[in-house]
Design a protein around this motif. Structure first.
Motif, PDB file in Angstrom:
ATOM      1  N   ASN A 324       0.824  -1.218   0.000  1.00  0.00           N
ATOM      2  CA  ASN A 324       0.000   0.000   0.000  1.00  0.00           C
ATOM      3  C   ASN A 324       0.853   1.261   0.000  1.00  0.00           C
ATOM      4  O   ASN A 324       0.567   2.237   0.702  1.00  0.00           O
ATOM      5  CB  ASN A 324      -0.946  -0.001   1.209  1.00  0.00           C
ATOM      6  CG  ASN A 324      -1.945  -1.135   1.162  1.00  0.00           C
ATOM      7  OD1 ASN A 324      -2.420  -1.516   0.089  1.00  0.00           O
ATOM      8  ND2 ASN A 324      -2.265  -1.691   2.319  1.00  0.00           N
ATOM      9  N   GLY A 325       1.935   1.244  -0.778  1.00  0.00           N
ATOM     10  CA  GLY A 325       2.785   2.410  -0.928  1.00  0.00           C
ATOM     11  C   GLY A 325       3.861   2.586   0.119  1.00  0.00           C
ATOM     12  O   GLY A 325       4.681   3.506   0.029  1.00  0.00           O
ATOM     13  N   THR A 326       3.913   1.694   1.123  1.00  0.00           N
ATOM     14  CA  THR A 326       4.913   1.782   2.180  1.00  0.00           C
ATOM     15  C   THR A 326       5.909   0.646   2.047  1.00  0.00           C
ATOM     16  O   THR A 326       5.517  -0.531   2.013  1.00  0.00           O
ATOM     17  CB  THR A 326       4.255   1.716   3.569  1.00  0.00           C
ATOM     18  OG1 THR A 326       3.325   2.797   3.702  1.00  0.00           O
ATOM     19  CG2 THR A 326       5.295   1.811   4.676  1.00  0.00           C
ATOM     20  N   ALA A 327       7.202   0.975   1.988  1.00  0.00           N
ATOM     21  CA  ALA A 327       8.237  -0.047   1.884  1.00  0.00           C
ATOM     22  C   ALA A 327       8.326  -0.827   3.187  1.00  0.00           C
ATOM     23  O   ALA A 327       8.337  -0.244   4.278  1.00  0.00           O
ATOM     24  CB  ALA A 327       9.585   0.595   1.550  1.00  0.00           C
ATOM     25  N   LEU A 328       8.387  -2.159   3.087  1.00  0.00           N
ATOM     26  CA  LEU A 328       8.469  -3.030   4.256  1.00  0.00           C
ATOM     27  C   LEU A 328       9.922  -3.380   4.546  1.00  0.00           C
ATOM     28  O   LEU A 328      10.739  -3.503   3.624  1.00  0.00           O
ATOM     29  CB  LEU A 328       7.677  -4.317   4.021  1.00  0.00           C
ATOM     30  CG  LEU A 328       6.187  -4.166   3.711  1.00  0.00           C
ATOM     31  CD1 LEU A 328       5.564  -5.535   3.497  1.00  0.00           C
ATOM     32  CD2 LEU A 328       5.473  -3.421   4.826  1.00  0.00           C
ATOM     33  N   HIS A 329      10.233  -3.582   5.814  1.00  0.00           N
ATOM     34  CA  HIS A 329      11.570  -4.030   6.184  1.00  0.00           C
ATOM     35  C   HIS A 329      11.809  -5.430   5.626  1.00  0.00           C
ATOM     36  O   HIS A 329      10.878  -6.206   5.432  1.00  0.00           O
ATOM     37  CB  HIS A 329      11.736  -4.019   7.710  1.00  0.00           C
ATOM     38  CG  HIS A 329      13.158  -4.102   8.159  1.00  0.00           C
ATOM     39  ND1 HIS A 329      13.833  -5.298   8.261  1.00  0.00           N
ATOM     40  CD2 HIS A 329      14.044  -3.134   8.522  1.00  0.00           C
ATOM     41  CE1 HIS A 329      15.069  -5.073   8.667  1.00  0.00           C
ATOM     42  NE2 HIS A 329      15.228  -3.766   8.836  1.00  0.00           N
ATOM     43  N   ALA A 330      13.070  -5.758   5.414  1.00  0.00           N
ATOM     44  CA  ALA A 330      13.403  -7.041   4.795  1.00  0.00           C
ATOM     45  C   ALA A 330      13.069  -8.234   5.683  1.00  0.00           C
ATOM     46  O   ALA A 330      12.882  -9.344   5.181  1.00  0.00           O
ATOM     47  CB  ALA A 330      14.886  -7.069   4.422  1.00  0.00           C
ATOM     48  N   THR A 331      12.987  -8.049   6.991  1.00  0.00           N
ATOM     49  CA  THR A 331      12.681  -9.154   7.892  1.00  0.00           C
ATOM     50  C   THR A 331      11.378  -8.890   8.631  1.00  0.00           C
ATOM     51  O   THR A 331      11.078  -7.754   9.020  1.00  0.00           O
ATOM     52  CB  THR A 331      13.808  -9.364   8.928  1.00  0.00           C
ATOM     53  OG1 THR A 331      13.975  -8.177   9.686  1.00  0.00           O
ATOM     54  CG2 THR A 331      15.116  -9.708   8.238  1.00  0.00           C
ATOM     55  N   ALA A 332      10.605  -9.957   8.833  1.00  0.00           N
ATOM     56  CA  ALA A 332       9.292  -9.824   9.473  1.00  0.00           C
ATOM     57  C   ALA A 332       9.416  -9.261  10.886  1.00  0.00           C
ATOM     58  O   ALA A 332       8.557  -8.501  11.345  1.00  0.00           O
ATOM     59  CB  ALA A 332       8.593 -11.176   9.503  1.00  0.00           C
TER      60      ALA A 332
END
Length: 511
Positions: A324-332
Protein backbone atom coordinates in the motif's frame (compact mmCIF):
# COMPACT_ATOMS: atom_id res chain seq x y z
CA UNK A 1 16.39 -43.71 -15.68
CA UNK A 2 19.77 -44.40 -14.10
CA UNK A 3 18.52 -46.79 -11.44
CA UNK A 4 20.48 -47.97 -8.47
CA UNK A 5 22.29 -51.30 -8.77
CA UNK A 6 20.60 -54.42 -7.46
CA UNK A 7 20.28 -53.32 -3.84
CA UNK A 8 16.85 -54.82 -3.16
CA UNK A 9 17.34 -58.41 -4.30
CA UNK A 10 17.20 -60.23 -0.94
CA UNK A 11 14.16 -59.12 1.00
CA UNK A 12 13.45 -62.35 2.95
CA UNK A 13 9.80 -62.16 1.92
CA UNK A 14 7.07 -64.67 2.83
CA UNK A 15 6.55 -67.46 0.30
CA UNK A 16 3.17 -66.12 -0.89
CA UNK A 17 4.50 -62.57 -1.24
CA UNK A 18 2.06 -61.05 1.29
CA UNK A 19 3.97 -58.64 3.51
CA UNK A 20 1.18 -56.60 5.12
CA UNK A 21 -2.35 -57.66 6.04
CA UNK A 22 -4.74 -55.31 7.85
CA UNK A 23 -8.28 -56.39 8.64
CA UNK A 24 -11.09 -54.51 10.40
CA UNK A 25 -8.74 -51.93 11.90
CA UNK A 26 -10.42 -49.28 14.05
CA UNK A 27 -8.36 -46.51 15.66
CA UNK A 28 -9.57 -43.93 18.18
CA UNK A 29 -8.04 -40.66 19.29
CA UNK A 30 -7.37 -39.69 22.92
CA UNK A 31 -10.94 -38.38 23.33
CA UNK A 32 -12.51 -41.49 21.79
CA UNK A 33 -13.12 -39.93 18.37
CA UNK A 34 -12.72 -42.56 15.65
CA UNK A 35 -9.83 -41.74 13.31
CA UNK A 36 -10.29 -44.91 11.23
CA UNK A 37 -13.14 -47.39 11.21
CA UNK A 38 -12.95 -50.96 9.89
CA UNK A 39 -9.92 -50.29 7.68
CA UNK A 40 -8.43 -53.01 5.52
CA UNK A 41 -5.27 -53.32 3.43
CA UNK A 42 -3.18 -56.06 1.82
CA UNK A 43 0.29 -55.45 0.41
CA UNK A 44 2.20 -57.92 -1.73
CA UNK A 45 5.78 -57.84 -2.88
CA UNK A 46 6.12 -56.17 -6.26
CA UNK A 47 2.76 -54.40 -6.20
CA UNK A 48 1.67 -50.79 -5.64
CA UNK A 49 -1.51 -50.09 -3.66
CA UNK A 50 -3.04 -46.61 -3.65
CA UNK A 51 -5.22 -45.34 -0.79
CA UNK A 52 -7.80 -42.83 -1.95
CA UNK A 53 -10.73 -41.01 -0.40
CA UNK A 54 -11.62 -37.55 0.90
CA UNK A 55 -9.54 -35.67 3.43
CA UNK A 56 -10.14 -37.11 6.90
CA UNK A 57 -11.13 -40.58 5.68
CA UNK A 58 -8.23 -42.19 7.57
CA UNK A 59 -5.58 -42.71 4.87
CA UNK A 60 -2.75 -41.33 6.98
CA UNK A 61 -3.96 -43.19 10.07
CA UNK A 62 -3.95 -46.49 8.17
CA UNK A 63 -0.42 -45.95 6.86
CA UNK A 64 0.85 -44.92 10.30
CA UNK A 65 -0.79 -47.97 11.87
CA UNK A 66 1.14 -50.26 9.53
CA UNK A 67 4.33 -48.50 10.64
CA UNK A 68 3.29 -48.72 14.30
CA UNK A 69 3.46 -44.94 14.77
CA UNK A 70 -0.04 -43.76 15.65
CA UNK A 71 -0.46 -40.15 16.85
CA UNK A 72 0.16 -39.54 20.55
CA UNK A 73 -2.76 -40.86 22.60
CA UNK A 74 -4.37 -42.72 19.68
CA UNK A 75 -4.98 -46.44 20.13
CA UNK A 76 -6.21 -49.48 18.25
CA UNK A 77 -9.60 -50.55 19.55
CA UNK A 78 -10.33 -53.26 16.99
CA UNK A 79 -8.93 -55.26 14.09
CA UNK A 80 -5.59 -56.85 13.26
CA UNK A 81 -2.34 -55.65 11.70
CA UNK A 82 0.32 -58.05 10.42
CA UNK A 83 3.58 -56.70 8.99
CA UNK A 84 6.10 -59.31 7.83
CA UNK A 85 4.73 -61.74 10.40
CA UNK A 86 4.64 -59.24 13.27
CA UNK A 87 1.93 -57.23 14.98
CA UNK A 88 3.58 -53.77 15.29
CA UNK A 89 1.35 -52.94 18.27
CA UNK A 90 2.54 -56.02 20.19
CA UNK A 91 6.27 -55.65 19.51
CA UNK A 92 8.60 -54.35 22.23
CA UNK A 93 10.01 -50.92 21.46
CA UNK A 94 13.44 -52.23 20.41
CA UNK A 95 11.92 -54.81 18.06
CA UNK A 96 9.58 -52.21 16.53
CA UNK A 97 12.51 -49.84 15.98
CA UNK A 98 14.41 -52.67 14.31
CA UNK A 99 11.47 -53.45 12.02
CA UNK A 100 11.22 -49.81 10.95
CA UNK A 101 14.98 -49.45 10.61
CA UNK A 102 15.59 -52.50 8.42
CA UNK A 103 12.39 -53.73 6.80
CA UNK A 104 9.85 -50.90 6.60
CA UNK A 105 10.07 -47.21 5.68
CA UNK A 106 7.42 -44.52 6.15
CA UNK A 107 7.51 -41.03 4.58
CA UNK A 108 4.91 -38.69 6.00
CA UNK A 109 2.93 -35.97 4.29
CA UNK A 110 5.06 -33.16 5.75
CA UNK A 111 8.51 -34.72 5.25
CA UNK A 112 10.37 -31.42 5.67
CA UNK A 113 9.30 -31.25 9.32
CA UNK A 114 11.04 -34.59 9.94
CA UNK A 115 14.42 -33.52 8.55
CA UNK A 116 16.92 -32.33 11.16
CA UNK A 117 17.50 -28.69 10.15
CA UNK A 118 21.10 -28.80 11.44
CA UNK A 119 22.21 -31.71 9.26
CA UNK A 120 23.30 -31.52 5.65
CA UNK A 121 21.61 -33.69 3.03
CA UNK A 122 24.64 -36.00 2.86
CA UNK A 123 24.47 -36.68 6.60
CA UNK A 124 20.67 -36.99 6.63
CA UNK A 125 20.85 -39.85 4.14
CA UNK A 126 24.01 -41.49 5.47
CA UNK A 127 22.70 -41.76 9.05
CA UNK A 128 20.02 -44.26 7.95
CA UNK A 129 21.71 -45.85 4.91
CA UNK A 130 22.55 -49.52 4.57
CA UNK A 131 25.39 -48.50 2.23
CA UNK A 132 27.14 -45.25 3.19
CA UNK A 133 29.62 -45.08 0.36
CA UNK A 134 29.83 -41.87 -1.72
CA UNK A 135 28.77 -43.86 -4.78
CA UNK A 136 25.64 -45.09 -3.02
CA UNK A 137 24.75 -41.56 -1.89
CA UNK A 138 25.16 -40.22 -5.42
CA UNK A 139 22.99 -43.02 -6.80
CA UNK A 140 20.23 -42.26 -4.28
CA UNK A 141 20.21 -38.55 -5.11
CA UNK A 142 20.02 -39.31 -8.80
CA UNK A 143 17.28 -41.87 -8.26
CA UNK A 144 14.96 -39.30 -6.70
CA UNK A 145 15.88 -36.74 -9.36
CA UNK A 146 18.05 -34.47 -7.23
CA UNK A 147 21.19 -32.96 -8.80
CA UNK A 148 24.40 -34.86 -8.16
CA UNK A 149 26.84 -32.44 -9.79
CA UNK A 150 26.35 -29.42 -7.50
CA UNK A 151 26.40 -28.62 -3.81
CA UNK A 152 22.95 -29.92 -2.88
CA UNK A 153 24.38 -32.80 -0.83
CA UNK A 154 26.14 -30.22 1.37
CA UNK A 155 23.08 -28.04 1.94
CA UNK A 156 20.70 -28.08 4.90
CA UNK A 157 16.91 -28.56 4.66
CA UNK A 158 16.20 -24.86 5.17
CA UNK A 159 17.83 -24.01 1.85
CA UNK A 160 15.80 -26.59 -0.10
CA UNK A 161 12.43 -26.15 -1.76
CA UNK A 162 9.44 -28.12 -0.50
CA UNK A 163 9.75 -30.51 -3.44
CA UNK A 164 13.45 -31.03 -2.77
CA UNK A 165 12.78 -31.74 0.91
CA UNK A 166 10.19 -34.33 -0.13
CA UNK A 167 12.71 -36.08 -2.38
CA UNK A 168 15.41 -36.06 0.31
CA UNK A 169 12.93 -37.79 2.62
CA UNK A 170 12.24 -40.36 -0.09
CA UNK A 171 15.98 -40.91 -0.58
CA UNK A 172 16.32 -41.54 3.18
CA UNK A 173 13.55 -44.13 2.96
CA UNK A 174 15.16 -45.89 -0.01
CA UNK A 175 18.56 -45.82 1.69
CA UNK A 176 17.31 -48.43 4.16
CA UNK A 177 16.58 -50.98 1.38
CA UNK A 178 13.09 -51.64 2.80
CA UNK A 179 10.78 -54.51 1.95
CA UNK A 180 7.74 -52.27 2.60
CA UNK A 181 7.55 -48.61 1.56
CA UNK A 182 4.71 -46.42 2.90
CA UNK A 183 4.24 -42.97 1.35
CA UNK A 184 1.72 -40.32 2.40
CA UNK A 185 0.99 -38.08 -0.62
CA UNK A 186 4.51 -38.53 -2.10
CA UNK A 187 3.89 -36.28 -5.13
CA UNK A 188 2.11 -33.39 -3.39
CA UNK A 189 3.80 -30.10 -4.25
CA UNK A 190 5.78 -31.52 -7.19
CA UNK A 191 5.56 -30.26 -10.76
CA UNK A 192 3.84 -32.63 -13.24
CA UNK A 193 7.09 -33.76 -14.89
CA UNK A 194 8.73 -34.63 -11.58
CA UNK A 195 5.52 -36.23 -10.33
CA UNK A 196 5.58 -38.58 -13.31
CA UNK A 197 9.26 -39.39 -12.74
CA UNK A 198 8.64 -40.24 -9.08
CA UNK A 199 5.72 -42.39 -10.20
CA UNK A 200 8.00 -44.18 -12.66
CA UNK A 201 10.56 -44.72 -9.89
CA UNK A 202 7.94 -46.28 -7.60
CA UNK A 203 6.84 -48.65 -10.34
CA UNK A 204 10.47 -49.61 -10.95
CA UNK A 205 11.05 -50.30 -7.25
CA UNK A 206 7.98 -52.51 -7.10
CA UNK A 207 8.53 -54.44 -10.31
CA UNK A 208 12.32 -54.87 -10.34
CA UNK A 209 13.13 -54.96 -6.64
CA UNK A 210 9.90 -56.55 -5.34
CA UNK A 211 9.16 -53.84 -2.79
CA UNK A 212 5.58 -53.67 -1.53
CA UNK A 213 4.44 -50.07 -1.83
CA UNK A 214 1.40 -48.30 -0.38
CA UNK A 215 0.73 -44.63 -0.98
CA UNK A 216 -2.08 -42.21 -0.29
CA UNK A 217 -2.86 -39.98 -3.23
CA UNK A 218 -5.46 -37.45 -4.40
CA UNK A 219 -4.17 -37.42 -7.98
CA UNK A 220 -6.65 -39.65 -9.84
CA UNK A 221 -4.60 -39.68 -13.04
CA UNK A 222 -1.44 -40.79 -11.23
CA UNK A 223 -3.36 -43.48 -9.34
CA UNK A 224 -4.74 -44.86 -12.60
CA UNK A 225 -1.29 -45.11 -14.17
CA UNK A 226 0.69 -46.21 -11.12
CA UNK A 227 -1.38 -48.45 -8.87
CA UNK A 228 -2.00 -52.19 -9.22
CA UNK A 229 -4.75 -52.02 -6.61
CA UNK A 230 -6.83 -49.19 -5.15
CA UNK A 231 -8.32 -49.05 -1.66
CA UNK A 232 -10.93 -46.32 -1.32
CA UNK A 233 -11.57 -45.17 2.23
CA UNK A 234 -14.77 -43.42 3.18
CA UNK A 235 -15.15 -41.10 6.19
CA UNK A 236 -17.30 -42.26 9.07
CA UNK A 237 -20.76 -40.70 8.76
CA UNK A 238 -20.87 -37.32 10.45
CA UNK A 239 -17.11 -36.89 10.94
CA UNK A 240 -16.51 -34.68 7.91
CA UNK A 241 -19.09 -32.24 6.54
CA UNK A 242 -20.37 -32.83 3.06
CA UNK A 243 -18.87 -30.23 0.77
CA UNK A 244 -21.25 -28.22 -1.37
CA UNK A 245 -18.88 -25.82 -3.14
CA UNK A 246 -20.60 -22.62 -4.16
CA UNK A 247 -19.78 -21.14 -7.57
CA UNK A 248 -16.73 -18.90 -7.59
CA UNK A 249 -17.72 -15.21 -7.55
CA UNK A 250 -17.21 -13.07 -10.62
CA UNK A 251 -13.75 -11.59 -10.79
CA UNK A 252 -13.61 -7.87 -10.08
CA UNK A 253 -12.32 -5.35 -12.60
CA UNK A 254 -8.89 -4.51 -11.18
CA UNK A 255 -7.58 -2.60 -14.18
CA UNK A 256 -8.00 0.77 -12.43
CA UNK A 257 -6.89 -0.38 -8.98
CA UNK A 258 -3.56 0.88 -7.60
CA UNK A 259 -0.99 -1.78 -6.65
CA UNK A 260 -1.47 -3.21 -3.20
CA UNK A 261 1.75 -5.22 -3.24
CA UNK A 262 4.78 -4.21 -5.31
CA UNK A 263 8.01 -6.21 -5.54
CA UNK A 264 10.95 -4.49 -7.24
CA UNK A 265 14.37 -5.94 -8.05
CA UNK A 266 14.10 -8.59 -5.33
CA UNK A 267 17.18 -10.76 -4.88
CA UNK A 268 17.95 -13.35 -2.21
CA UNK A 269 20.65 -15.88 -1.46
CA UNK A 270 21.63 -18.74 0.83
CA UNK A 271 24.97 -18.86 2.61
CA UNK A 272 27.05 -22.03 2.36
CA UNK A 273 30.49 -22.26 3.96
CA UNK A 274 30.73 -18.52 4.04
CA UNK A 275 29.90 -18.23 0.36
CA UNK A 276 26.71 -16.57 -0.85
CA UNK A 277 24.72 -18.69 -3.30
CA UNK A 278 22.13 -16.65 -5.26
CA UNK A 279 18.57 -17.96 -5.11
CA UNK A 280 16.55 -15.08 -6.62
CA UNK A 281 17.66 -12.66 -9.33
CA UNK A 282 15.90 -9.30 -9.59
CA UNK A 283 12.23 -10.33 -9.41
CA UNK A 284 9.59 -7.69 -10.22
CA UNK A 285 5.80 -7.87 -9.99
CA UNK A 286 2.85 -5.94 -8.63
CA UNK A 287 -0.56 -7.02 -7.48
CA UNK A 288 -3.70 -4.88 -7.11
CA UNK A 289 -6.37 -5.11 -4.43
CA UNK A 290 -8.75 -7.88 -5.47
CA UNK A 291 -6.19 -9.28 -7.92
CA UNK A 292 -4.73 -12.78 -8.06
CA UNK A 293 -1.22 -13.77 -9.12
CA UNK A 294 -0.20 -17.32 -9.98
CA UNK A 295 3.44 -18.30 -9.39
CA UNK A 296 4.56 -21.43 -11.23
CA UNK A 297 7.82 -23.14 -12.12
CA UNK A 298 9.63 -26.44 -11.78
CA UNK A 299 10.44 -27.75 -8.30
CA UNK A 300 13.44 -25.80 -6.99
CA UNK A 301 12.89 -22.80 -9.27
CA UNK A 302 12.58 -20.40 -6.32
CA UNK A 303 8.82 -20.12 -5.77
CA UNK A 304 8.81 -20.76 -2.03
CA UNK A 305 11.98 -18.71 -1.49
CA UNK A 306 10.35 -15.78 -3.30
CA UNK A 307 7.25 -15.86 -1.13
CA UNK A 308 9.21 -16.35 2.12
CA UNK A 309 11.27 -13.31 1.13
CA UNK A 310 8.14 -11.27 0.42
CA UNK A 311 6.66 -12.04 3.86
CA UNK A 312 10.01 -11.41 5.57
CA UNK A 313 10.91 -14.95 6.63
CA UNK A 314 13.95 -14.99 4.32
CA UNK A 315 16.04 -11.83 4.19
CA UNK A 316 16.37 -10.17 0.79
CA UNK A 317 19.87 -9.14 -0.28
CA UNK A 318 18.51 -6.27 -2.38
CA UNK A 319 15.25 -4.93 -3.78
CA UNK A 320 12.08 -3.74 -2.09
CA UNK A 321 8.68 -5.04 -1.05
CA UNK A 322 6.03 -2.31 -0.85
CA UNK A 323 2.59 -2.67 0.76
CA UNK A 324 0.00 0.00 0.00
CA UNK A 325 2.78 2.41 -0.93
CA UNK A 326 4.91 1.78 2.18
CA UNK A 327 8.24 -0.05 1.88
CA UNK A 328 8.47 -3.03 4.26
CA UNK A 329 11.57 -4.03 6.18
CA UNK A 330 13.40 -7.04 4.80
CA UNK A 331 12.68 -9.15 7.89
CA UNK A 332 9.29 -9.82 9.47
CA UNK A 333 10.67 -9.15 12.96
CA UNK A 334 11.39 -5.53 12.04
CA UNK A 335 7.95 -4.93 10.54
CA UNK A 336 5.13 -3.52 12.63
CA UNK A 337 2.47 -5.85 13.97
CA UNK A 338 -0.06 -4.24 11.63
CA UNK A 339 2.20 -4.82 8.62
CA UNK A 340 2.65 -8.47 9.60
CA UNK A 341 -1.12 -8.85 9.93
CA UNK A 342 -1.71 -7.47 6.47
CA UNK A 343 0.59 -9.99 4.72
CA UNK A 344 -0.14 -13.60 5.68
CA UNK A 345 1.50 -16.81 4.44
CA UNK A 346 -0.18 -20.22 4.28
CA UNK A 347 2.81 -22.59 4.04
CA UNK A 348 3.11 -25.79 2.07
CA UNK A 349 3.73 -27.93 5.17
CA UNK A 350 1.37 -26.78 7.97
CA UNK A 351 2.60 -29.36 10.50
CA UNK A 352 5.78 -27.33 10.94
CA UNK A 353 3.87 -24.10 11.65
CA UNK A 354 0.91 -25.21 13.77
CA UNK A 355 2.03 -25.27 17.41
CA UNK A 356 1.74 -28.93 18.53
CA UNK A 357 0.93 -27.76 22.06
CA UNK A 358 -2.08 -25.67 21.00
CA UNK A 359 -5.49 -26.92 19.96
CA UNK A 360 -6.77 -25.94 16.54
CA UNK A 361 -9.25 -23.56 18.15
CA UNK A 362 -6.48 -21.89 20.15
CA UNK A 363 -4.32 -21.51 17.02
CA UNK A 364 -7.17 -19.76 15.18
CA UNK A 365 -8.19 -17.69 18.19
CA UNK A 366 -4.69 -16.29 18.68
CA UNK A 367 -4.64 -13.96 15.61
CA UNK A 368 -8.18 -12.83 16.48
CA UNK A 369 -6.87 -11.66 19.86
CA UNK A 370 -3.42 -10.51 18.75
CA UNK A 371 -4.80 -8.27 16.00
CA UNK A 372 -8.09 -7.43 17.73
CA UNK A 373 -10.15 -8.92 14.90
CA UNK A 374 -13.13 -9.85 17.09
CA UNK A 375 -14.44 -8.82 20.53
CA UNK A 376 -13.41 -11.21 23.30
CA UNK A 377 -16.99 -12.42 23.81
CA UNK A 378 -17.35 -13.32 20.12
CA UNK A 379 -13.99 -15.00 19.48
CA UNK A 380 -15.14 -18.56 20.13
CA UNK A 381 -18.07 -18.02 17.77
CA UNK A 382 -15.71 -16.59 15.14
CA UNK A 383 -13.42 -19.65 15.48
CA UNK A 384 -16.34 -21.96 14.74
CA UNK A 385 -17.36 -19.79 11.78
CA UNK A 386 -13.84 -20.00 10.31
CA UNK A 387 -13.72 -23.78 10.82
CA UNK A 388 -17.04 -24.08 9.00
CA UNK A 389 -15.76 -21.93 6.12
CA UNK A 390 -12.84 -24.29 5.52
CA UNK A 391 -14.98 -27.39 5.90
CA UNK A 392 -13.99 -28.59 9.38
CA UNK A 393 -16.52 -29.66 12.05
CA UNK A 394 -16.92 -27.55 15.19
CA UNK A 395 -15.42 -30.24 17.45
CA UNK A 396 -12.09 -29.88 15.64
CA UNK A 397 -11.54 -26.75 17.73
CA UNK A 398 -10.53 -29.01 20.63
CA UNK A 399 -8.19 -31.24 18.61
CA UNK A 400 -4.42 -30.94 18.35
CA UNK A 401 -2.53 -30.84 15.02
CA UNK A 402 -1.24 -34.41 15.35
CA UNK A 403 -4.85 -35.63 15.58
CA UNK A 404 -5.66 -34.23 12.11
CA UNK A 405 -4.95 -35.57 8.67
CA UNK A 406 -2.63 -33.62 6.39
CA UNK A 407 -5.54 -32.11 4.49
CA UNK A 408 -7.31 -31.16 7.73
CA UNK A 409 -4.16 -29.45 9.01
CA UNK A 410 -3.93 -27.53 5.76
CA UNK A 411 -7.48 -26.26 6.18
CA UNK A 412 -6.79 -25.29 9.81
CA UNK A 413 -3.75 -23.36 8.61
CA UNK A 414 -5.93 -21.51 6.08
CA UNK A 415 -8.47 -20.64 8.78
CA UNK A 416 -5.73 -19.25 11.02
CA UNK A 417 -4.33 -17.03 8.24
CA UNK A 418 -7.79 -15.76 7.26
CA UNK A 419 -8.52 -14.97 10.93
CA UNK A 420 -5.92 -12.18 10.80
CA UNK A 421 -7.93 -10.33 8.14
CA UNK A 422 -4.99 -9.86 5.73
CA UNK A 423 -4.73 -7.53 2.75
CA UNK A 424 -2.38 -9.96 0.97
CA UNK A 425 -2.65 -13.73 1.30
CA UNK A 426 0.23 -15.85 0.01
CA UNK A 427 -0.78 -19.49 -0.54
CA UNK A 428 1.99 -22.05 -1.08
CA UNK A 429 0.49 -25.26 -2.52
CA UNK A 430 -2.57 -24.99 -0.26
CA UNK A 431 -4.59 -27.57 -2.19
CA UNK A 432 -1.90 -30.19 -2.81
CA UNK A 433 -3.05 -32.33 0.16
CA UNK A 434 -6.79 -31.96 -0.54
CA UNK A 435 -9.18 -34.09 -2.55
CA UNK A 436 -10.77 -32.40 -5.56
CA UNK A 437 -14.03 -31.48 -3.81
CA UNK A 438 -12.27 -30.03 -0.77
CA UNK A 439 -9.82 -28.12 -2.98
CA UNK A 440 -12.67 -26.54 -4.93
CA UNK A 441 -14.44 -25.48 -1.74
CA UNK A 442 -11.27 -23.92 -0.31
CA UNK A 443 -10.50 -22.05 -3.53
CA UNK A 444 -14.08 -20.75 -3.66
CA UNK A 445 -13.62 -19.45 -0.11
CA UNK A 446 -10.40 -17.65 -1.09
CA UNK A 447 -12.03 -16.23 -4.21
CA UNK A 448 -14.96 -15.00 -2.14
CA UNK A 449 -12.59 -13.28 0.30
CA UNK A 450 -10.73 -11.73 -2.61
CA UNK A 451 -13.90 -10.24 -4.06
CA UNK A 452 -15.61 -9.17 -0.82
CA UNK A 453 -12.55 -7.83 1.00
CA UNK A 454 -10.40 -6.67 -1.93
CA UNK A 455 -7.89 -9.30 -0.86
CA UNK A 456 -4.77 -9.63 -3.03
CA UNK A 457 -4.11 -13.35 -3.54
CA UNK A 458 -0.81 -15.00 -4.47
CA UNK A 459 -1.20 -18.65 -5.44
CA UNK A 460 1.84 -20.92 -5.76
CA UNK A 461 0.82 -24.19 -7.34
CA UNK A 462 1.86 -27.02 -9.64
CA UNK A 463 -1.82 -27.54 -10.52
CA UNK A 464 -1.89 -25.66 -13.81
CA UNK A 465 -5.65 -26.05 -14.25
CA UNK A 466 -6.21 -24.39 -10.89
CA UNK A 467 -3.84 -21.54 -11.75
CA UNK A 468 -5.48 -21.04 -15.15
CA UNK A 469 -8.96 -20.89 -13.62
CA UNK A 470 -8.22 -18.83 -10.51
CA UNK A 471 -5.59 -16.20 -11.35
CA UNK A 472 -5.48 -13.00 -13.41
CA UNK A 473 -1.72 -12.74 -13.90
CA UNK A 474 1.06 -15.29 -13.99
CA UNK A 475 4.72 -15.25 -12.95
CA UNK A 476 6.87 -18.10 -14.29
CA UNK A 477 10.11 -18.75 -12.41
CA UNK A 478 13.12 -20.63 -13.76
CA UNK A 479 16.32 -21.02 -11.75
CA UNK A 480 15.43 -18.05 -9.56
CA UNK A 481 14.65 -15.72 -12.47
CA UNK A 482 11.38 -14.42 -13.89
CA UNK A 483 11.06 -16.26 -17.19
CA UNK A 484 7.71 -14.65 -18.05
CA UNK A 485 5.19 -12.36 -16.36
CA UNK A 486 1.84 -11.27 -17.77
CA UNK A 487 -1.87 -12.08 -18.08
CA UNK A 488 -2.55 -15.72 -17.25
CA UNK A 489 -4.68 -16.33 -20.34
CA UNK A 490 -2.00 -14.98 -22.69
CA UNK A 491 0.88 -16.94 -21.16
CA UNK A 492 -1.14 -20.16 -21.22
CA UNK A 493 -2.15 -19.70 -24.86
CA UNK A 494 1.05 -18.12 -26.23
CA UNK A 495 4.11 -18.94 -24.08
CA UNK A 496 7.30 -17.24 -25.27
CA UNK A 497 9.87 -18.76 -22.90
CA UNK A 498 11.05 -22.40 -22.97
CA UNK A 499 10.44 -22.74 -19.20
CA UNK A 500 6.77 -21.83 -19.64
CA UNK A 501 6.41 -24.09 -22.64
CA UNK A 502 7.97 -26.99 -20.72
CA UNK A 503 5.47 -26.60 -17.89
CA UNK A 504 2.54 -26.47 -20.29
CA UNK A 505 3.82 -29.19 -22.61
CA UNK A 506 3.73 -26.63 -25.44
CA UNK A 507 6.28 -25.30 -27.90
CA UNK A 508 7.64 -21.80 -28.20
CA UNK A 509 6.80 -20.22 -31.56
CA UNK A 510 9.80 -19.68 -33.82
CA UNK A 511 10.90 -16.09 -34.39
Amino acid sequence: MNHMPRWYTDQQLPADGTVVHVDGLTVAGPDGTLLLENGGLELRAGRVVALTGPSGAGKTTLLRAVAGVLPSGARRIGGTVDVLGHDPFALPDDKLRGLRRHRLAYVGQDPGSGLNPRLKVRRLIAEVAANRSPEALTALLGEVRLPTDGDLADRRPGSLSGGQQRRVALARALARHPAVLLLDEPTAGLDPHLRDEIGELLRHLAERHHIAIALSCHDADLVTRLADDVVKLRPRTGTVPRYVPSPAPARPDISAQPPRLTVTGLTAAFTHRGRRIPALHGIDFDLAAGGSLGVVGASGSGKTTLMRTVVGLHRATSGTVTLNGTALHATAGRRTREQRRRVQLIPQNPLGTLNPGRTVGSAIRRPLALHDRAPRALRDERVLELLDQVGLPADFATRYPHELSGGQRQRASIARAVAAGPDVLVCDEVTSALDAESAEAVMNLLDDLRVRRDLALVLISHDLRLVADRTDTLLVLSEGRAAEHGPTSRLFSHPTHPATAALLGATVPAD
